[in-house]
Design an enzyme around this catalytic site. Structure first.
Site, short mmCIF file in Angstrom:
data_model
loop_
_atom_site.label_atom_id
_atom_site.label_comp_id
_atom_site.label_asym_id
_atom_site.label_seq_id
_atom_site.Cartn_x
_atom_site.Cartn_y
_atom_site.Cartn_z
CE LYS A 196 134.00 -13.06 47.98
NZ LYS A 196 134.44 -11.82 46.75
CD GLU A 234 140.10 -0.09 59.25
OE1 GLU A 234 138.75 -0.04 59.34
OE2 GLU A 234 140.44 -0.90 59.37
P1 NDP Z 1 135.46 -5.44 52.97
O1 NDP Z 1 134.62 -5.91 54.42
O2 NDP Z 1 134.83 -4.52 51.87
O3 NDP Z 1 135.42 -7.46 52.52
C1 NDP Z 1 135.81 -8.33 52.81
C2 NDP Z 1 135.13 -10.05 52.42
O4 NDP Z 1 133.69 -9.50 51.82
C3 NDP Z 1 135.63 -9.11 50.70
O5 NDP Z 1 135.98 -10.58 49.98
C4 NDP Z 1 134.53 -9.29 49.59
O6 NDP Z 1 134.14 -9.64 48.97
C5 NDP Z 1 132.98 -10.12 51.02
N1 NDP Z 1 131.83 -8.54 50.95
C6 NDP Z 1 131.75 -7.73 50.51
N2 NDP Z 1 130.72 -7.61 50.48
C7 NDP Z 1 129.61 -8.67 51.21
C8 NDP Z 1 128.72 -9.15 51.61
N3 NDP Z 1 127.69 -8.16 51.57
N4 NDP Z 1 128.40 -10.00 52.61
C9 NDP Z 1 129.33 -11.24 52.40
N5 NDP Z 1 130.28 -10.77 52.28
C10 NDP Z 1 130.35 -9.64 51.41
O7 NDP Z 1 136.79 -5.76 52.87
P2 NDP Z 1 137.82 -5.66 52.01
O8 NDP Z 1 138.41 -6.90 51.46
O9 NDP Z 1 138.36 -3.97 52.33
O10 NDP Z 1 138.77 -5.86 53.43
C11 NDP Z 1 139.40 -4.12 54.54
C12 NDP Z 1 138.85 -4.03 55.80
O11 NDP Z 1 139.22 -5.69 56.20
C13 NDP Z 1 139.47 -3.28 56.88
O12 NDP Z 1 139.06 -2.34 56.84
C14 NDP Z 1 140.72 -4.06 57.56
O13 NDP Z 1 140.38 -3.17 58.74
C15 NDP Z 1 139.43 -5.17 57.26
N6 NDP Z 1 139.98 -6.32 58.14
C16 NDP Z 1 140.08 -6.67 59.14
C17 NDP Z 1 141.31 -7.80 59.87
C18 NDP Z 1 141.33 -8.09 60.88
O14 NDP Z 1 141.43 -9.41 60.93
N7 NDP Z 1 140.31 -7.69 61.74
C19 NDP Z 1 142.14 -8.47 58.97
C20 NDP Z 1 142.32 -7.77 57.59
C21 NDP Z 1 140.87 -6.87 56.98
P3 NDP Z 1 134.77 -8.34 47.45
O15 NDP Z 1 136.32 -7.49 48.02
O16 NDP Z 1 134.43 -8.77 46.26
O17 NDP Z 1 133.77 -7.72 47.51
#
Ligand code: NDP
Length: 494
Positions: A193, A398
């Site tokens: 996803k 963050e």
């Molecule tokens: P999110 O947590 O908002 O989203 C991550 C993914 O989860 C997206 O595909 C999102 O879909 C999906 N998602 C959202 N809500 C749900 C849910 N309830 N259940 C399952 N899936 C869901 O993160 P971001 O995309 O905004 O990414 C940024 C964040 O990711 C930052 O905080 C960063 O620190 C973290 N990050 C961590 C990394 C690591 O390796 N530790 C690497 C990269 C980023 P949709 O976008 O369609 O809402």
């Protein structure tokens, strides 16, 4: 150098109706449609239709069938060959993938080429090498022998099943490849996803995977909002969830996976990563290194440093060198090869950063930056702030953006307390030539990875993941084997 021309294949791809990749087929979506916005211009460049319940069922069913059928029948050696072929195809189509990724995410074109293409191929080849090296052990039970019988035992590593891979928008190909490679090499299959902001590159990648020899159904891509991710977690056909994203969503995902079926879960979440300059620091080298790793992709990197502790006597020198270097960055279109700093990835994140800039002006001393740029798209200035106190919010929340916050300290003994004063523990770094002092500090620092004279770099051979609220589980190295396989014990009497 100037703005590159888009490939004809990229222009044609954007025009296609986009949806999903299910059971080896590119399909349009039955769910609600949404636009993909180029963050450098604010213009909508493509349309994607989300998945409905039937498409979600078809994707999981396809993954289950491939798990029991063609992928189970593929030998470890052949799996390695397929992953290597996918790496070759990613490189052969590298410019197309890089341009698509830059258009959706605002990542500069050279970073898209370097990470989404180059590093993805490196990770795939690394995991391909593991295909023939996943082993169990032989053990001797201590049962007493009554009549001359003997006992022996061995363990097998068996793939867990269908993996739901949930991917964020910051490195949509590379992070997906971490999940794809680990799942496929252990014999699992996947439903991915992507983030709703960056769905296109993974759809294209799924086509390339089929061409590389990944059987239909072994790699599916389902688009839509976070709700699709949530429904996948609940699906009884999903054996494991591998999530990369924010801490709040990660918490929900972890709890939901446990409640669903005690589903296994790996969480790679955010951080508020600390860097400390020790008193002997080479300021020019440290500032250069922190700019390279803290502002890369506009700071939208989970492992990047966001707070920097500086010996009080060196604070002015450090701040001046940061300001001079940040002022010299070329800002502009990420499709321009000379540009070093592009837009933020999406409107929601841009608005969030403006909130942090407001906070910076209220609670800190803004050395440089701290504003949005007056141009279309989601551009902000690379920003440096000096905090007033260790309790400032800017040192704890963050930002996931181009904002580094400095805080002076007086004594090296303060560093573990300052660096660990966070609910997160993803990465940390020490900048010094006094290796003896650095090595003594390492056990006191709460982070999954500690760097010396570097930060943010990831290598497929070195385990990566967070402690505290930064996640659960490790990727890379041999660590993935535990996460993607079940350990089965076999005992024999003879
Ligand atoms: P999110 O947590 O908002 O989203 C991550 C993914 O989860 C997206 O595909 C999102 O879909 C999906 N998602 C959202 N809500 C749900 C849910 N309830 N259940 C399952 N899936 C869901 O993160 P971001 O995309 O905004 O990414 C940024 C964040 O990711 C930052 O905080 C960063 O620190 C973290 N990050 C961590 C990394 C690591 O390796 N530790 C690497 C990269 C980023 P949709 O976008 O369609 O809402």
């Amino acid at each position: 150098m100037s703005r590159i021309d888009l490939l004809l294949s990229v222009r044609a791809y954007l025009e296609r109706p986009h949806g999903h990749f299910i059971d080896g087929q590119y399909q349009t979506g039955n769910g609600p449609a949404f636009g993909i916005t180029d963050p450098a211009t604010g213009e909508v460049i493509a349309q994607v239709a989300g998945a409905d319940a039937a498409q979600l069922e078809a994707a999981v069913a396809g993954a289950q069938a491939a798990f029991r059928g063609p992928w189970a029948e593929t030998t470890p050696y052949q799996r390695g060959v397929v992953l290597n072929r996918l790496a070759d195809l990613i490189e052969a189509h590298g410019e197309e993938l890089a341009q698509l990724e830059t258009l959706c995410s605002g990542k500069s074109i050279h970073l898209s080429r370097l990470f989404e293409v180059g590093q993805s191929a490196v990770f795939l080849r690394y995991y391909a090498g593991w295909a023939t090296k996943i082993t169990g052990e032989t053990l001797t039970p201590s049962f007493p022998s009554q009549a001359g019988e003997r006992y022996t035992a061995f363990t097998r590593r068996e793939p867990v099943g269908v993996v739901a891979g949930i991917v964020p928008w910051n490195f949509s190909v590379m992070i997906a490849i971490w999940k794809i490679a680990a799942a496929l090499v252990t014999g699992c299959t996947l439903v991915l996803k992507p983030s709703e902001y960056t769905p296109l590159t993974l759809l294209r990648l799924a086509e390339l995977a089929l061409e590389a020899g990944v059987p239909a159904g072994a790699l599916n891509v389902l688009n839509g909002t976070g709700e699709i991710g949530a429904r996948l977690i609940d699906h009884p056909g999903v054996a494991k969830v591998s999530f990369t994203g924010s801490v709040p969503t990660g918490l929900k995902v972890g709890q939901q996976a446990m409640a669903a079926n005690l589903t296994r879960v790996t969480l790679e979440l955010g951080g508020k990563n600390a860097a400390a300059l020790l008193p002997d620091v080479d300021v020019a080298a440290a500032v250069g290194g922190l700019i390279q790793t803290g502002y890369v992709h506009q700071g939208q990197v989970c492992a990047a440093p966001e707070r920097v502790y500086v010996p009080r006597a060196r604070l002015d020198e450090v701040a001046a060198q940061f300001a001079a270097a940040l002022g010299g960055l070329t800002i502009g279109s990420p499709l321009n090869e000379a540009v070093q700093f592009g837009p933020l990835a999406n409107r929601a994140h841009f608005d969030k950063m403006l909130g942090f800039f407001e906070l910076a002006h209220q609670e800190g001393q803004v050395v440089c930056g701290g504003r949005a740029l007056d141009r279309p798209g989601y551009f902000v200035e690379p920003t440096l702030v000096i905090a007033r106190a260790a309790s400032d919010r800017l040192l704890h929340e963050e930002t996931f953006g181009p904002l580094i916050c400095l805080l002076p300290y007086d004594d090296v003994d303060e560093l573990p307390g300052l660096m660990n004063d966070s609910p997160f523990g993803l990465t940390a770094s020490l900048w010094t030539n006094d290796l003896s002092r650095a090595l003594r500090l390492i056990p006191q620092i709460e982070a999954g990875t500690v760097y010396i004279n570097m930060h943010t770099f990831l290598d497929p051979a070195v385990p990566f993941g967070g402690i505290k609220a930064s996640g659960q589980g490790r990727e890379f190295g041999s660590a993935f084997i535990d996460d993607y396989t079940e350990l089965k014990s076999v005992m024999l009497r003879y």
